[in-house]
Design a protein around this motif. Sequence first.
Motif, PDB file in Angstrom:
ATOM      1  N   LEU A  88      10.043  17.978 -13.466  1.00  0.00           N
ATOM      2  CA  LEU A  88      10.805  18.079 -14.715  1.00  0.00           C
ATOM      3  C   LEU A  88      11.770  19.244 -14.618  1.00  0.00           C
ATOM      4  CD1 LEU A  88       8.002  17.563 -17.401  1.00  0.00           C
ATOM      5  CD2 LEU A  88       9.595  15.871 -16.523  1.00  0.00           C
ATOM      6  N   THR A  89      12.966  19.035 -15.125  1.00  0.00           N
ATOM      7  CA  THR A  89      13.958  20.101 -15.223  1.00  0.00           C
ATOM      8  C   THR A  89      14.295  20.333 -16.691  1.00  0.00           C
ATOM      9  OG1 THR A  89      15.795  18.509 -15.008  1.00  0.00           O
ATOM     10  CG2 THR A  89      14.944  19.495 -12.982  1.00  0.00           C
ATOM     11  N   ASN A  90      14.979  21.435 -16.950  1.00  0.00           N
ATOM     12  CA  ASN A  90      15.372  21.816 -18.316  1.00  0.00           C
ATOM     13  C   ASN A  90      14.139  21.954 -19.219  1.00  0.00           C
ATOM     14  OD1 ASN A  90      17.191  22.497 -20.362  1.00  0.00           O
ATOM     15  ND2 ASN A  90      17.370  20.384 -21.081  1.00  0.00           N
ATOM     16  N   LEU A  91      13.098  22.594 -18.695  1.00  0.00           N
ATOM     17  CA  LEU A  91      11.871  22.767 -19.468  1.00  0.00           C
ATOM     18  C   LEU A  91      12.000  23.825 -20.548  1.00  0.00           C
ATOM     19  CD1 LEU A  91       9.169  22.521 -16.658  1.00  0.00           C
ATOM     20  CD2 LEU A  91       9.704  20.855 -18.422  1.00  0.00           C
ATOM     21  N   GLN A 196       9.819  15.077 -30.832  1.00  0.00           N
ATOM     22  CA  GLN A 196      10.312  15.750 -29.629  1.00  0.00           C
ATOM     23  C   GLN A 196       9.165  16.300 -28.788  1.00  0.00           C
ATOM     24  OE1 GLN A 196      13.024  18.718 -31.070  1.00  0.00           O
ATOM     25  NE2 GLN A 196      14.677  17.257 -31.462  1.00  0.00           N
ATOM     26  N   LYS A 197       8.178  16.893 -29.471  1.00  0.00           N
ATOM     27  CA  LYS A 197       7.025  17.435 -28.733  1.00  0.00           C
ATOM     28  C   LYS A 197       6.243  16.307 -28.065  1.00  0.00           C
ATOM     29  CE  LYS A 197       7.843  21.667 -29.836  1.00  0.00           C
ATOM     30  NZ  LYS A 197       9.183  21.370 -30.334  1.00  0.00           N
ATOM     31  N   GLY A 198       6.118  15.156 -28.730  1.00  0.00           N
ATOM     32  CA  GLY A 198       5.421  14.025 -28.121  1.00  0.00           C
ATOM     33  C   GLY A 198       6.120  13.514 -26.874  1.00  0.00           C
ATOM     34  N   ASP A 199       7.455  13.392 -26.932  1.00  0.00           N
ATOM     35  CA  ASP A 199       8.207  12.981 -25.741  1.00  0.00           C
ATOM     36  C   ASP A 199       8.070  14.013 -24.615  1.00  0.00           C
ATOM     37  OD1 ASP A 199       9.030  10.703 -27.026  1.00  0.00           O
ATOM     38  OD2 ASP A 199      10.943  11.534 -27.676  1.00  0.00           O
ATOM     39  N   PHE A 200       8.120  15.286 -24.997  1.00  0.00           N
ATOM     40  CA  PHE A 200       7.987  16.365 -24.019  1.00  0.00           C
ATOM     41  C   PHE A 200       6.638  16.268 -23.308  1.00  0.00           C
ATOM     42  CE2 PHE A 200      10.018  20.721 -23.449  1.00  0.00           C
ATOM     43  CZ  PHE A 200       9.439  20.919 -22.214  1.00  0.00           C
ATOM     44  N   ARG A 205       2.783  15.004 -18.851  1.00  0.00           N
ATOM     45  CA  ARG A 205       1.607  14.250 -18.380  1.00  0.00           C
ATOM     46  C   ARG A 205       1.968  13.365 -17.184  1.00  0.00           C
ATOM     47  NH1 ARG A 205      -0.786  11.244 -23.474  1.00  0.00           N
ATOM     48  NH2 ARG A 205      -2.290  10.538 -21.918  1.00  0.00           N
ATOM     49  N   GLU A 206       3.139  12.734 -17.233  1.00  0.00           N
ATOM     50  CA  GLU A 206       3.557  11.902 -16.102  1.00  0.00           C
ATOM     51  C   GLU A 206       3.726  12.745 -14.840  1.00  0.00           C
ATOM     52  OE1 GLU A 206       7.289   8.985 -14.793  1.00  0.00           O
ATOM     53  OE2 GLU A 206       7.072   9.641 -16.890  1.00  0.00           O
ATOM     54  N   SER A 207       4.299  13.933 -14.986  1.00  0.00           N
ATOM     55  CA  SER A 207       4.481  14.803 -13.828  1.00  0.00           C
ATOM     56  C   SER A 207       3.135  15.272 -13.284  1.00  0.00           C
ATOM     57  CB  SER A 207       5.343  16.012 -14.217  1.00  0.00           C
ATOM     58  OG  SER A 207       5.507  16.895 -13.129  1.00  0.00           O
ATOM     59  N   ALA A 243      -4.451  20.494 -11.699  1.00  0.00           N
ATOM     60  CA  ALA A 243      -3.669  19.353 -12.192  1.00  0.00           C
ATOM     61  C   ALA A 243      -4.482  18.517 -13.173  1.00  0.00           C
ATOM     62  CB  ALA A 243      -3.197  18.489 -11.018  1.00  0.00           C
ATOM     63  N   VAL A 244      -5.772  18.306 -12.866  1.00  0.00           N
ATOM     64  CA  VAL A 244      -6.615  17.511 -13.767  1.00  0.00           C
ATOM     65  C   VAL A 244      -6.837  18.240 -15.086  1.00  0.00           C
ATOM     66  CG1 VAL A 244      -8.932  16.563 -14.080  1.00  0.00           C
ATOM     67  CG2 VAL A 244      -7.737  16.247 -11.908  1.00  0.00           C
ATOM     68  N   SER A 245      -7.126  19.549 -15.013  1.00  0.00           N
ATOM     69  CA  SER A 245      -7.381  20.300 -16.244  1.00  0.00           C
ATOM     70  C   SER A 245      -6.132  20.395 -17.111  1.00  0.00           C
ATOM     71  CB  SER A 245      -7.889  21.701 -15.906  1.00  0.00           C
ATOM     72  OG  SER A 245      -6.935  22.430 -15.152  1.00  0.00           O
ATOM     73  N   LEU A 246      -4.977  20.585 -16.491  1.00  0.00           N
ATOM     74  CA  LEU A 246      -3.733  20.625 -17.271  1.00  0.00           C
ATOM     75  C   LEU A 246      -3.415  19.253 -17.860  1.00  0.00           C
ATOM     76  CD1 LEU A 246      -1.429  22.899 -15.080  1.00  0.00           C
ATOM     77  CD2 LEU A 246      -2.509  23.472 -17.255  1.00  0.00           C
ATOM     78  N   GLY A 247      -3.725  18.194 -17.112  1.00  0.00           N
ATOM     79  CA  GLY A 247      -3.542  16.853 -17.668  1.00  0.00           C
ATOM     80  C   GLY A 247      -4.423  16.620 -18.882  1.00  0.00           C
ATOM     81  N   ASP A 248      -5.680  17.097 -18.819  1.00  0.00           N
ATOM     82  CA  ASP A 248      -6.573  16.977 -19.976  1.00  0.00           C
ATOM     83  C   ASP A 248      -6.039  17.781 -21.159  1.00  0.00           C
ATOM     84  OD1 ASP A 248      -8.227  15.391 -18.463  1.00  0.00           O
ATOM     85  OD2 ASP A 248      -9.599  17.022 -17.925  1.00  0.00           O
ATOM     86  N   HIS A 249      -5.501  18.959 -20.878  1.00  0.00           N
ATOM     87  CA  HIS A 249      -4.942  19.775 -21.966  1.00  0.00           C
ATOM     88  C   HIS A 249      -3.718  19.108 -22.578  1.00  0.00           C
ATOM     89  CE1 HIS A 249      -4.253  23.294 -24.368  1.00  0.00           C
ATOM     90  NE2 HIS A 249      -3.071  23.534 -23.805  1.00  0.00           N
ATOM     91  N   ALA A 250      -2.892  18.507 -21.737  1.00  0.00           N
ATOM     92  CA  ALA A 250      -1.731  17.783 -22.253  1.00  0.00           C
ATOM     93  C   ALA A 250      -2.163  16.595 -23.099  1.00  0.00           C
ATOM     94  CB  ALA A 250      -0.837  17.322 -21.096  1.00  0.00           C
TER      95      ALA A 250
END
Length: 336
Positions: A88-91, A196-200, A205-207, A243-250
């Motif tokens: 992702l860019t422009n974060l 916007q937050k949902g799209d973000f 999550r995809e990344s 990556a798994v823990s951040l995915g769960d947080h997302a």
Amino acid sequence: MLRIYFREAERLVLRDKSDETATENTVAEEAVAPVLWYDLVSPTPAESRHVEQALQLAIPTRDEMEEIELSARLYQEDGGEFMTLTALTNLDGDTPAKTPVTFILKGETLVTVRYADPKPFLAFVHRALRVNAQAYGCGEEVMLGIVESIVDRMADVLERIGNEIDGISREVFRGKATPSTKKTKDLQSLIEQLGQKGDFLGGVRESLVSISRLVAYHAALESPQRRPSKEVRQRVKMLQRDAVSLGDHATFLSGKVNFLLDATLGLINLEQNQIIKIFTVASVVFLPPTLVASVYGMNFAAMPELQWHLGYPWAVLVMLLSAALPFYYFKRRGWL
């Protein structure tokens, strides 16, 4: 643009700039000094051919990198290991953009192909080129360092989004009273922010899923030419857990966004129902006076009150009482 990083004393050293003339002049130097990392950023055909000839492999095109099927993103070919993730860019803004990044490992050399310049790459290069930087002995370690930088960036972004969602939550469930029209307008603005937050979060999550797949694929490969050290294996396992823990947080933050969205829509419905309720009560309150006025407005000759001196005050008094009694009744029942 092609950046070529050589290895000197287990450190990354940038020897070549991005013009085609310099690329052709580094062939002799590449034959002597070990190249650790070819970094292709929106490469020209000549730059891609230079790397292909040096490593005897085919660089994937941009269209091939953007394919979403797993077999097109994680595969082995020409003795190289091809792995593509979604970055992702422009974060720092509200509208991040997705871009594919391909990692190619062949022997001790890493090739990265990308068509954007995400901040994690710049942060990694800035750290790797310092005098007291971490030692990098092979391209695999460079790749893991870049992926770690991307994961760290995702963690910072999720922390920022979580704080912003907490602020929106306080706005949704604030206790102070405001005028109905202004409050409804604020809630509509909050819905836009939540969208916007949902799209973000969907992009994050995809990344993270693509990173998790890449690390799992790389860890599962067994090759006699690649014998990772204990430290490298530990870094791979740590990347998988992160990556798994951040995915769960997302996922948790996405659920919170959906909850706030439902709550905001419910509050807007309550505001609208309150307005309809006011009109309904007003129509019920004024119905009896309207009935009284209609009765005394009839043109009948045999109506005793027409000749009565106190007939008009009596009619007004009856209309006021007929309006006050329903109002008092609704007030006692808590409907007002």
